[in-house]
Write an enzyme that holds these catalytic residues in place. Structure first.
Site, short mmCIF file in Angstrom:
data_model
loop_
_atom_site.label_atom_id
_atom_site.label_comp_id
_atom_site.label_asym_id
_atom_site.label_seq_id
_atom_site.Cartn_x
_atom_site.Cartn_y
_atom_site.Cartn_z
N SER A 139 0.84 -1.20 0.00
CA SER A 139 0.00 0.00 0.00
C SER A 139 0.87 1.24 0.00
O SER A 139 2.06 1.17 0.35
CB SER A 139 -0.84 -0.01 1.28
OG SER A 139 -1.50 1.22 1.46
N TYR A 152 -2.12 -0.88 10.80
CA TYR A 152 -2.20 -1.13 9.35
C TYR A 152 -0.93 -0.64 8.66
O TYR A 152 -0.31 -1.37 7.87
CB TYR A 152 -3.43 -0.44 8.76
CG TYR A 152 -3.63 -0.70 7.29
CD1 TYR A 152 -4.19 -1.90 6.85
CD2 TYR A 152 -3.28 0.24 6.33
CE1 TYR A 152 -4.38 -2.14 5.49
CE2 TYR A 152 -3.46 0.01 4.98
CZ TYR A 152 -4.02 -1.18 4.56
OH TYR A 152 -4.21 -1.43 3.22
P1 NAD Z 1 -11.80 -6.16 0.46
O1 NAD Z 1 -12.27 -6.05 1.87
O2 NAD Z 1 -12.76 -5.89 -0.64
O3 NAD Z 1 -11.10 -7.57 0.21
C1 NAD Z 1 -10.27 -8.18 1.16
C2 NAD Z 1 -10.54 -9.67 1.14
O4 NAD Z 1 -9.61 -10.33 2.04
C3 NAD Z 1 -11.95 -10.01 1.62
O5 NAD Z 1 -12.60 -10.88 0.71
C4 NAD Z 1 -11.69 -10.71 2.96
O6 NAD Z 1 -12.69 -11.67 3.30
C5 NAD Z 1 -10.33 -11.32 2.74
N1 NAD Z 1 -9.67 -11.66 4.00
C6 NAD Z 1 -9.52 -10.86 5.08
N2 NAD Z 1 -8.94 -11.51 6.08
C7 NAD Z 1 -8.71 -12.78 5.63
C8 NAD Z 1 -8.13 -13.93 6.21
N3 NAD Z 1 -7.70 -13.93 7.48
N4 NAD Z 1 -8.05 -15.06 5.46
C9 NAD Z 1 -8.51 -15.08 4.18
N5 NAD Z 1 -9.07 -14.01 3.59
C10 NAD Z 1 -9.17 -12.86 4.30
O7 NAD Z 1 -10.58 -5.11 0.37
P2 NAD Z 1 -9.50 -4.80 -0.77
O8 NAD Z 1 -9.37 -3.35 -0.80
O9 NAD Z 1 -9.79 -5.55 -2.01
O10 NAD Z 1 -8.19 -5.38 -0.06
C11 NAD Z 1 -7.27 -6.24 -0.71
C12 NAD Z 1 -5.86 -5.84 -0.32
O11 NAD Z 1 -5.57 -4.55 -0.86
C13 NAD Z 1 -5.63 -5.73 1.18
O12 NAD Z 1 -4.39 -6.31 1.52
C14 NAD Z 1 -5.59 -4.22 1.40
O13 NAD Z 1 -4.83 -3.86 2.54
C15 NAD Z 1 -4.94 -3.77 0.11
N6 NAD Z 1 -5.11 -2.35 -0.17
C16 NAD Z 1 -6.35 -1.84 -0.43
C17 NAD Z 1 -6.49 -0.47 -0.67
C18 NAD Z 1 -7.82 0.15 -0.98
O14 NAD Z 1 -7.91 1.39 -1.07
N7 NAD Z 1 -8.88 -0.63 -1.16
C19 NAD Z 1 -5.36 0.37 -0.64
C20 NAD Z 1 -4.12 -0.19 -0.38
C21 NAD Z 1 -4.00 -1.55 -0.16
#
Ligand code: NAD
Length: 250
Positions: A139, A152
């Protein structure tokens, strides 16, 4: 050399956190571009992804034995593992003085320990083949600080350093490890602590030089590229995909 439309043809992939958002977009794009995919998530909704060459696995990345189960499912089903995407992640919003050790550990376990465990098991399967690609979803919070999300930012900083160190060990075996420094993407990430997390992310993205948040598919494109042989010289990088948010503007 593969073209973009079939850039991961014939490869076998494992994507964590594949039920929603970025992970779902990555699992679907890798499959569309020719890979066979194990799509893992703690949320049973991941089963909606089931199709020929795309096998869902309901499992928690932090639990002992999950990584072993996921990697062996890929190897048993597809004969090998070429690609791992460590995407599963959560975010906890709490000022430091209110955060319990349990909160802190939960965040670290989900965002870093799960990636470590899956990388370790994936490497065991990749080393004999002398090839593989691991993509960690980091991120801009790997580098930038935001009040209220110390666990985080610490977890994503750790993931960036895991990426670099693991890259040094892995490249000796022909395995490339990289990360994506993701900016604001409209997903459900914040929905467990605010009413409309998607609207918040869309709005926060307007602060980036590009003036908007990303669609998950834009991040999936980078993951597919890094996982493919097209990225053959990229090792230990955190590729920023944040609409310019991290550019130091003078
Ligand atoms: P999201 O909540 O839509 O998806 C995250 C997924 O991870 C969910 O389906 C959840 O059930 C799964 N998950 C969580 N804990 C888990 C576990 N213990 N075991 C198995 N699965 C698990 O969110 P997203 O934004 O798609 O996040 C995906 C990645 O992107 C994350 O690592 C997040 O930190 C990173 N990220 C997102 C953003 C943003 O703005 N959305 C920015 C930077 C980084």
């Amino acid at each position: 050399m593969n073209t973009m439309v079939n850039e991961v043809e014939g490869k076998a992939a494992l994507v964590t956190g594949a039920a929603s958002g970025i992970g779902r977009a990555i699992a679907e794009l890798l499959h569309e571009r020719g890979a066979k995919v194990v799509a893992e998530d703690i949320d049973p909704k991941v089963e909606e992804l089931a199709r020929d060459g795309l096998i869902p696995l309901v499992a928690d990345v932090t639990v002992d034995g999950t990584a072993e189960k996921a990697v062996s499912l890929a190897v048993r089903s597809f004969g090998k593992l070429d690609i791992l995407v460590n995407n599963a992640g959560r975010i906890i919003y709490k000022p430091i003085v209110e955060m319990t050790r349990q909160d802190w550990n939960w965040q670290m376990e989900t965002n870093v320990t799960g990636a470590f465990l899956h990388s370790r098991e994936a490497m065991k399967a990749m080393v004999p083949n002398k090839s593989g690609a691991i993509v960690n979803i980091a991120s801009y919070a790997s580098y930038f600080a935001f009040k209220g999300i110390s666990a985080y930012t610490a977890s994503k900083g750790a993931l960036a350093q895991l990426t670099r160190t693991q890259a040094l060990e892995a490249i000796e075996h022909g395995i490339r490890v990289n990360a994506i420094g993701v900016g604001d993407v409209v997903t459900n990430l914040l929905n467990h602590f605010m009413e409309d997390g998607r609207a918040f992310l869309a709005d926060h993205g307007k602060k980036a030089p590009i003036g908007r948040a990303a669609d998950a598919k834009e991040i999936a494109e980078i993951a597919a590229f890094l996982a493919s042989d097209r990225a053959s010289f990229i090792v230990g990088s955190v590729v920023m995909a944040d609409g310019g948010m991290s550019v130091p503007i003078g």
